[in-house]
Design a protein around this motif. Structure first.
Motif, PDB file in Angstrom:
ATOM      1  N   PRO A   1       0.799  -1.230   0.000  1.00 44.24           N
ATOM      2  CA  PRO A   1       0.000   0.000   0.000  1.00 44.24           C
ATOM      3  C   PRO A   1       0.829   1.276   0.000  1.00 44.24           C
ATOM      4  O   PRO A   1       0.340   2.320  -0.427  1.00 44.24           O
ATOM      5  CB  PRO A   1      -0.797  -0.092   1.314  1.00 44.24           C
ATOM      6  N   VAL A   2       2.077   1.214   0.456  1.00 49.07           N
ATOM      7  CA  VAL A   2       2.892   2.422   0.469  1.00 49.07           C
ATOM      8  C   VAL A   2       3.349   2.758  -0.951  1.00 49.07           C
ATOM      9  O   VAL A   2       3.457   3.911  -1.329  1.00 49.07           O
ATOM     10  CB  VAL A   2       4.132   2.219   1.366  1.00 49.07           C
ATOM     11  N   LEU A   3       3.618   1.706  -1.739  1.00 46.40           N
ATOM     12  CA  LEU A   3       4.203   1.952  -3.047  1.00 46.40           C
ATOM     13  C   LEU A   3       3.179   2.249  -4.121  1.00 46.40           C
ATOM     14  O   LEU A   3       3.479   2.923  -5.086  1.00 46.40           O
ATOM     15  CB  LEU A   3       5.000   0.714  -3.483  1.00 46.40           C
TER      16      LEU A   3
ATOM     17  N   TYR B   1       6.816  -1.997 -13.034  1.00 42.14           N
ATOM     18  CA  TYR B   1       7.767  -2.294 -11.968  1.00 42.14           C
ATOM     19  C   TYR B   1       7.629  -3.754 -11.566  1.00 42.14           C
ATOM     20  O   TYR B   1       6.535  -4.294 -11.523  1.00 42.14           O
ATOM     21  CB  TYR B   1       7.498  -1.388 -10.760  1.00 42.14           C
TER      22      TYR B   1
ATOM     23  N   ASP C   1      12.922  -4.305  -9.489  1.00 45.32           N
ATOM     24  CA  ASP C   1      12.852  -3.079  -8.696  1.00 45.32           C
ATOM     25  C   ASP C   1      12.786  -3.350  -7.217  1.00 45.32           C
ATOM     26  O   ASP C   1      13.452  -2.707  -6.422  1.00 45.32           O
ATOM     27  CB  ASP C   1      11.618  -2.264  -9.110  1.00 45.32           C
ATOM     28  N   ILE C   2      11.911  -4.301  -6.815  1.00 44.68           N
ATOM     29  CA  ILE C   2      11.724  -4.536  -5.393  1.00 44.68           C
ATOM     30  C   ILE C   2      11.891  -6.021  -5.134  1.00 44.68           C
ATOM     31  O   ILE C   2      11.177  -6.837  -5.696  1.00 44.68           O
ATOM     32  CB  ILE C   2      10.306  -4.126  -4.953  1.00 44.68           C
TER      33      ILE C   2
ATOM     34  N   ASP D   1      17.192   5.110  -2.345  1.00 41.20           N
ATOM     35  CA  ASP D   1      16.062   6.039  -2.213  1.00 41.20           C
ATOM     36  C   ASP D   1      14.792   5.310  -1.806  1.00 41.20           C
ATOM     37  O   ASP D   1      14.034   5.781  -0.955  1.00 41.20           O
ATOM     38  CB  ASP D   1      15.827   6.741  -3.555  1.00 41.20           C
ATOM     39  N   LEU D   2      14.589   4.152  -2.438  1.00 41.58           N
ATOM     40  CA  LEU D   2      13.371   3.391  -2.137  1.00 41.58           C
ATOM     41  C   LEU D   2      13.327   3.025  -0.660  1.00 41.58           C
ATOM     42  O   LEU D   2      12.316   3.191   0.029  1.00 41.58           O
ATOM     43  CB  LEU D   2      13.328   2.130  -2.999  1.00 41.58           C
TER      44      LEU D   2
ATOM     45  N   GLN E   1      14.936   4.411   1.828  1.00 43.36           N
ATOM     46  CA  GLN E   1      14.798   5.591   2.674  1.00 43.36           C
ATOM     47  C   GLN E   1      13.341   6.028   2.737  1.00 43.36           C
ATOM     48  O   GLN E   1      12.825   6.361   3.811  1.00 43.36           O
ATOM     49  CB  GLN E   1      15.669   6.723   2.091  1.00 43.36           C
ATOM     50  N   TYR E   2      12.672   6.004   1.591  1.00 42.71           N
ATOM     51  CA  TYR E   2      11.258   6.382   1.567  1.00 42.71           C
ATOM     52  C   TYR E   2      10.420   5.417   2.385  1.00 42.71           C
ATOM     53  O   TYR E   2       9.535   5.810   3.139  1.00 42.71           O
ATOM     54  CB  TYR E   2      10.776   6.415   0.119  1.00 42.71           C
TER      55      TYR E   2
ATOM     56  N   TYR F   1      10.568   5.975   5.968  1.00 43.19           N
ATOM     57  CA  TYR F   1       9.836   7.164   6.386  1.00 43.19           C
ATOM     58  C   TYR F   1       8.343   6.905   6.448  1.00 43.19           C
ATOM     59  O   TYR F   1       7.639   7.521   7.246  1.00 43.19           O
ATOM     60  CB  TYR F   1      10.156   8.270   5.382  1.00 43.19           C
ATOM     61  N   GLN F   2       7.814   5.998   5.586  1.00 43.93           N
ATOM     62  CA  GLN F   2       6.367   5.863   5.483  1.00 43.93           C
ATOM     63  C   GLN F   2       5.797   4.518   5.854  1.00 43.93           C
ATOM     64  O   GLN F   2       4.614   4.401   6.100  1.00 43.93           O
ATOM     65  CB  GLN F   2       5.925   6.125   4.017  1.00 43.93           C
ATOM     66  N   CYS F   3       6.586   3.458   5.887  1.00 46.72           N
ATOM     67  CA  CYS F   3       5.998   2.126   6.025  1.00 46.72           C
ATOM     68  C   CYS F   3       5.443   1.933   7.431  1.00 46.72           C
ATOM     69  O   CYS F   3       6.170   2.125   8.405  1.00 46.72           O
ATOM     70  CB  CYS F   3       7.058   1.080   5.744  1.00 46.72           C
TER      71      CYS F   3
END
Lengths: 480, 489
Positions: free
Chosen positions: B179-181, B272, B303-304, B325-326, B328-329, B332-334
């Motif tokens: 859901p974050v991505l 992706y 990618d993941i 970057d992925l 780090q993001y 911050y949000q997960c």
């Protein structure tokens, strides 16, 4: 003159009728005399049948040609997977170098830790470490399988029995992760069409469970019993109940986002009046509230059978990991086959289950831990009661002491950055670890943000005085 | 592909029909019986409607003793299965204090780290004494210890990506990361046989979900073309982003994903790729680095990459590896990172030590031996089973081997017969598999020795004869007579 015309007309009509009747003058079909109008009607019938069998006009379908599809695929540009990284996303959390007890080590310095939910100070307790060590030597670390396929180890079953005995409930089921407990339990019992009334301040795990259940969700104002009563009233008048419609109230015993305690006795009264079932999350109240730590039901003097489903994460007072759900035998048995977080996931590592058993034994045998923790909470309240720029928003008996910002800057993002700065300075200047609220964009809770202090029975009086002084100083510097 | 013989299909349908009819009859008589006794619900709706748990009450309870068998030792190659008895016709089972030592063909213990290990366990006990079982805090508050930081670096290096993030449970990793991505306005195309955690994560994200035929890159391409040309449903706006979700090894089929073709298709259409390596990390590939290494796919193209530590590393938890970057993001949000208690520190230490053993950094070559042994064991076992005439699914090199059973009566028969001979197997039926395709699933481990496997083969062959599941003709060069008489029970 005109009578002549009329007579002529009538005579003409008679002649036509007779002429048309003539062929079938004497025909009797199925006992009905056939007259000329039958032919007209039959002709009309044929015309109708022919018209109906015609295909209606549809504009011709022109599906996209292969070339057009290829062009569209070439032209399409996706969004980047993640938005660009900004400065505030680069914040690094503190890295601990020893156990997360009341005192811990960060960057080589000794730091007072108010950020661990270690309410009874069981982190580092030797009995826990002993039972974990023997479990590790016997069972290894992981359980290598889900509960249905040889992942059920006897310590899991013993842990479930111990929790049931502690809370005096018929049965318990163990989950391998605290956050997944709620979002696996709720979709098990709530399906599409059911009605759930939930508090607006519940944490993300519960929100996710509510979303996955696809039921109708109605939120009521945070910890406000009047709002709850009017919401229930509205629902009951709107849905003249269908026999199979299930209705639930979801609440937390001690709210993680605000530190308030739910008034269980009123909730139970409302539930019995309007025939709802209660699902209660006791993560932060298990082992903490009540005379012997048996949770919110003991705290309010409500018999635990009145709460239908009780869930809890064990990563708080019990100083281990995982979660459990307890209730009557039918509910627990049903979850063993239909709860996705239980069936499709590996079971809890056995050493954590044995840590849970030992932790409950310790709580049973040492009720003075609870007394010490309650004293610490009272001391902290005394120290923080005249802090400027923030106000104490949690319940005076809850182990989560929540200081909310009195004046918000208008944007939640700015508030969060300010609180983060405050927590960083508390760590750097005064060697204190406190929790500043963090919000993911997936979290729908809109309660005010602030600083959280998690009080433990292991904190000494000097720790509490230190944190009060430090926060008062920082609040006056940063918030005015 | 599974091709079910016609006669078997008919008999399976008949069996299920019979069980269903009897179940309905018993439900009906129970309803009449209850009509006379008082109803104690007092105006509440029943918490489980009659048809929702029909399957549990009438079909599953009959064979309940084949599932959820408790063990009282570590899940190693040989395990102590606790005996249970029932006084009410299998409705409830009670433990006894006796246990039998059985060969363990059911646990996910691919590299043999599931029990006391001479290198890993002392380090784990040290870290337990230093850090305690839990930090009682989420990763961003006070739950990051030096062990966690080391673990993320170690995992990133092992998998071959710049950075990684670790959570405490593999199932929750999928539910919290997808859901974050991707959200509303995005498209998720997932394989038809993906795991429940991926399905739940996809549903929770709010994106539109489309399914492509299992492991068929041609169908994936067709679906992608169609969807990009059509756009979002009803408004036909272009999609915001498209994510294709596949698994490394599918746990119920034992098949390995056709990754090179899928990656090239996704590159062409700018989608992706999300790869779930729950069963394949540590178990396949020359150095255990999973399906990318085995099939020669560059990790920068995926990618993941997601995986779990429960199977090959003998611990718990899940990870996501991707670009800096992925990660780090995500940090911050997960929600699993922000709100959930961090992974237990001794478990994290176990993973680090297991990776060191696999890569040979502990100074011995046990890792290389384990990897070679699991490959040899899987290929030997699969070849022997196929020679005996069983219908075995899965590709070569995959340590997961399902044996087809089909008929519902054979599920408990096979399981109980094997247990009588001290071999513990796992049988799976509806709803984890389609209704007709019940199977027994074997998981090979590097700690199984050749004698263990030969004993297992003997027992399985005997049980197979008794239940009649040797659907294919046996290889003729063996001196046993051809099995033309099948005993049905």
């Amino acid at each position: 003159m005109d009578t002549n015309l009329v007579e002529m007309f009538r005579a003409g009509l008679n002649w036509v009728t007779m002429a048309l009747d003539a062929p079938s003058a004497r025909v009797v079909l199925f006992g009905v005399r056939i007259q000329w109008h039958i032919f007209v009607e039959v002709l009309l019938g044929f015309v109708i049948v022919i018209l109906l069998s015609q295909k209606s006009y549809k504009p011709p379908k022109r599906p996209l040609t292969e070339q057009e599809i290829d062009e569209l695929c070439d032209e399409w540009v996706p969004e980047p997977l993640i938005p660009p990284i900004t400065e505030d996303m680069m914040h690094e959390p503190p890295v601990l170098e020893s156990a997360a007890g009341p005192h811990t080590t960060v960057n080589g310095k000794d730091v007072v830790n108010f950020a661990s939910a270690n309410y009874l100070g069981l982190i580092g307790h030797e009995k826990l470490l002993e039972s974990c060590t023997s479990a590790l030597e016997k069972y290894g670390v992981g359980s290598c399988g889900p509960r249905g396929f040889y992942g059920t180890i006897d310590v899991h079953l013993d842990c479930e029995t111990r929790i049931s005995k502690f809370l005096s409930t018929p049965d318990t089921i163990l989950y391998s992760y605290g956050l997944s407990t709620m979002f696996s339990t709720i979709p098990c019992f709530c399906k599409k069409g059911d009605i759930i009334v939930a508090d607006e301040g519940v944490h993300w795990g519960i929100q996710n469970g509510l979303q996955l259940s696809r039921s109708t969700i109605v939120y009521f104002k945070h910890n406000d019993m009047d709002s709850l009563r009017s919401t229930l009233e509205k629902i009951m008048t709107k849905n003249k109940r269908s026999k199979n419609l299930r209705r639930y109230i979801v609440a937390e015993a001690v709210y993680q986002n605000s530190g308030q305690i739910a008034p269980l006795d009123e909730i139970v009264k409302l539930k019995e009046k309007y025939k709802f079932r209660v699902i209660l999350d006791e993560s932060n109240s298990f082992g903490v509230l009540g005379r012997s730590g048996r949770g919110l039901a003991e705290h309010h003097g409500v018999p635990i059978e009145k709460i239908d489903v009780v869930t809890a994460a064990m990563g708080h007072a019990l100083a281990t990991e995982g979660g459990f759900c307890t209730g009557n035998a039918r509910i627990i048995d049903y979850q063993r086959l239909s709860s996705s977080g239980y069936v499709f996931s590996a079971s809890l590592p056995p050493y954590l289950a044995s840590a849970a058993i030992t932790a409950i034994d310790v709580i049973d045998q040492n009720p003075d831990l609870l007394v010490k923790m309650k004293q610490n909470i009272a001391l902290l309240w005394k120290g923080l009661k005249d802090i400027k720029g923030m106000s104490l928003a949690s319940d005076p008996e809850s182990p989560i002491v929540f200081l909310e910002l009195e004046k918000s800057s208008g944007s939640t993002k700015e508030d969060l950055l300010l609180l983060e700065k405050m927590a960083d300075r508390a760590l750097k200047e005064d060697s204190l670890l406190v929790v500043s609220s963090k919000k993911s964009f997936l979290d729908k809770c809109r309660l005010p943000v602030g600083i959280k202090l998690l009080v433990s029975a292991g904190h000494s009086e000097s720790d509490l005085i230190k944190v009060s002084e430090s926060l008062k100083r920082l609040a006056s510097e940063l918030l005015l | 592909m599974i091709t079910i013989p016609y006669l078997t299909a008919v008999s399976t349908y008949f069996s299920y029909g019979l069980l269903f009819a009897f179940g309905q009859l018993r439900d009906y008589s129970r309803r009449i019986f209850d009509w006379w006794s008082a109803n104690n619900l007092h105006g509440y709706a029943p918490i489980c409607l009659a048809h929702e748990d029909f399957y549990i009450r009438r079909l599953y309870h009959r064979i309940q003793d084949c599932f959820g068998r408790p063990i009282s030792s570590a899940p190693d190659a040989w395990v102590d299965v606790v005996e249970r008895f029932s006084n009410d016709n299998n409705k409830t089972l009670k433990r006894t204090t006796k246990s039998t030592r059985c060969l363990n063909l059911g646990s996910y213990n691919y590299l043999g780290f599931g029990s006391y290990d001479e290198y890993c366990t002392p380090l784990v006990i040290d870290s337990l004494k230093k850090f305690s079982p839990s930090t009682c805090s989420s990763r961003v508050d006070a739950g990051t210890t030096s062990v966690h930081a080391e673990l993320e670096e170690c995992v990133a290096k092992y998998v071959g990506k710049p950075a990684a993030i670790v959570t405490g449970m593999g199932y929750a990793t999928n539910s919290a990361i997808i859901p974050v991505l991707i959200g509303k306005g995005g498209l998720i195309i997932s394989d038809s046989l993906n795991h429940t955690s991926i399905v739940n994560g996809a549903r929770g994200s709010g994106a539109t979900i489309r399914v492509f035929q299992h492991n068929t890159p041609a169908h994936l391409e067709r679906v992608l073309k169609e969807q990009i040309a059509e756009g979002q449903p009803r408004t036909h706006r272009p999609w915001k982003k498209i994510m294709v979700v596949v698994e490394g090894i599918y746990s119920m089929e034992g098949e390995i994903c056709q990754l090179p073709e899928i990656v090239s298709i996704c590159k062409k259409y700018k989608a992706y790729v999300y790869l779930d390596e729950a069963h394949s990390i540590g178990a396949i590939g020359k150095t255990g680095r999973g399906v990318c290494e085995l099939l020669g796919v560059d990790t920068a193209d995926v990618d993941i990459m997601m995986g779990t530590f429960t199977k090959s590393f003998g611990s718990c938890g899940g990870y996501i590896a991707g670009s800096k970057d992925l990660i780090q993001y995500l940090k911050y949000q997960c929600p699993a990172h922000l709100y959930a208690t961090s992974i237990s520190t001794p478990s994290a230490q176990q993973i680090i030590s297991a990776v060191k053993v696999i890569l040979g950094e502990d100074g011995s070559n046990r890792g290389a031996q384990k990897l070679a042994r699991i490959r040899e064991n899987s290929n030997f076992f699969r070849a022997e089973l196929q020679k005996m005439g069983f219908e075995v699914l899965g590709d070569n090199d995959s340590p997961v081997m399902p044996i087809m059973l089909y008929n519902p009566a054979k599920i408990p028969a096979f399981s109980r017969e094997c247990l009588r001979e001290n071999v513990a197997v796992v049988v799976v039926g509806f709803p984890a598999t389609p209704l007709l395709l019940a199977r027994a699933r074997i998981c090979i481990s590097a700690s199984h020795s050749r004698e263990d496997l030969i004993k297992a083969l003997q027992v399985i062959s005997k049980a197979g004869d008794l239940t009649g599941i040797k659907y294919f003709p046996a290889a003729p060069k063996k001196q046993e007579e051809v099995k033309d008489t099948i005993k049905l029970d």
